[in-house]
Design an enzyme around this catalytic site. Structure first.
Site, PDB file in Angstrom:
ATOM      1  N   CYS A   1      30.491  33.521  41.011  1.00 56.87           N
ATOM      2  CA  CYS A   1      30.638  34.502  42.081  1.00 56.87           C
ATOM      3  C   CYS A   1      30.469  33.829  43.449  1.00 56.87           C
ATOM      4  O   CYS A   1      29.499  33.106  43.666  1.00 56.87           O
ATOM      5  CB  CYS A   1      29.597  35.601  41.895  1.00 56.87           C
TER       6      CYS A   1
ATOM      7  N   CYS B   1      27.036  35.333  45.065  1.00 63.95           N
ATOM      8  CA  CYS B   1      25.680  35.142  44.523  1.00 63.95           C
ATOM      9  C   CYS B   1      25.564  33.981  43.539  1.00 63.95           C
ATOM     10  O   CYS B   1      24.457  33.641  43.123  1.00 63.95           O
ATOM     11  CB  CYS B   1      25.182  36.426  43.859  1.00 63.95           C
TER      12      CYS B   1
ATOM     13  N   CYS C   1      31.023  41.813  40.212  1.00 63.16           N
ATOM     14  CA  CYS C   1      29.924  40.983  39.743  1.00 63.16           C
ATOM     15  C   CYS C   1      28.724  41.894  39.487  1.00 63.16           C
ATOM     16  O   CYS C   1      28.346  42.676  40.354  1.00 63.16           O
ATOM     17  CB  CYS C   1      29.577  39.942  40.802  1.00 63.16           C
TER      18      CYS C   1
ATOM     19  N   CYS D   1      25.544  41.181  42.115  1.00 68.76           N
ATOM     20  CA  CYS D   1      25.544  41.479  43.563  1.00 68.76           C
ATOM     21  C   CYS D   1      26.559  42.556  43.938  1.00 68.76           C
ATOM     22  O   CYS D   1      26.719  42.852  45.124  1.00 68.76           O
ATOM     23  CB  CYS D   1      25.804  40.209  44.358  1.00 68.76           C
TER      24      CYS D   1
ATOM     25  N   CYS E   1      42.355  40.260  36.557  1.00 68.44           N
ATOM     26  CA  CYS E   1      43.153  39.799  37.694  1.00 68.44           C
ATOM     27  C   CYS E   1      42.201  39.673  38.878  1.00 68.44           C
ATOM     28  O   CYS E   1      41.753  40.683  39.437  1.00 68.44           O
ATOM     29  CB  CYS E   1      44.263  40.818  37.963  1.00 68.44           C
TER      30      CYS E   1
END
Ligand code: FE
Length: 131
Positions: A47, A50, A96, A99, A119
């Site tokens: 991510c 984070c 995610c 976060c 995607c």
């Protein structure tokens, strides 16, 4: 997992503007614009906000859409799925789980063995190449 909570002002200050717009404001990067769209190196996609591990390069495939595409995430609990009815479409948004960053959308027209297609905006990811 400990959730990461920051204010919109904090995110805006610490992220590059284009990353902020995608991850925190649900923008979509232009197709074929992302640095990781054509990445075929072996490693882990994390991510951009984070650092949580999200996708493995072994689960990436070329969807031809212009966005990094994966047929499964690195684990069951790293992704949160949300119904998204914006832009006159009914889609599944993926975030995610740590976060709440907007990553992209999930479709069911992917390849074997899952038939799933995550995607994902290149800007929402960072790539850690295996050593
Ligand atoms: Fe995150």
């Amino acid at each position: 997992m400990k959730k990461i909570k920051k204010t919109d002002v904090q995110w805006r200050e610490e992220l590059p503007h284009d990353v902020y717009m995608v991850c925190r404001r649900h923008a979509t990067e232009p197709a074929f614009s992302g640095a990781l769209n054509n990445c075929k190196d072996v490693g882990t996609y994390i991510c951009a906000c984070c650092g949580q591990e999200l996708f493995n390069s072994t689960n990436k495939f070329d969807s031809g859409t212009g966005w990094p595409s994966f047929f499964q995430s690195i684990s069951q609990n790293c992704i949160t799925k949300k119904e998204d009815t914006s832009h006159g479409m009914r889609r599944i948004e993926v975030q995610c789980s740590k976060c709440d960053s907007h990553l992209g959308h999930l479709f069911n027209d992917g390849p074997e063995p899952t038939h799933l297609r995550y995607c994902i905006n290149s800007l929402s990811l960072k790539f850690l190449k295996d050593k």
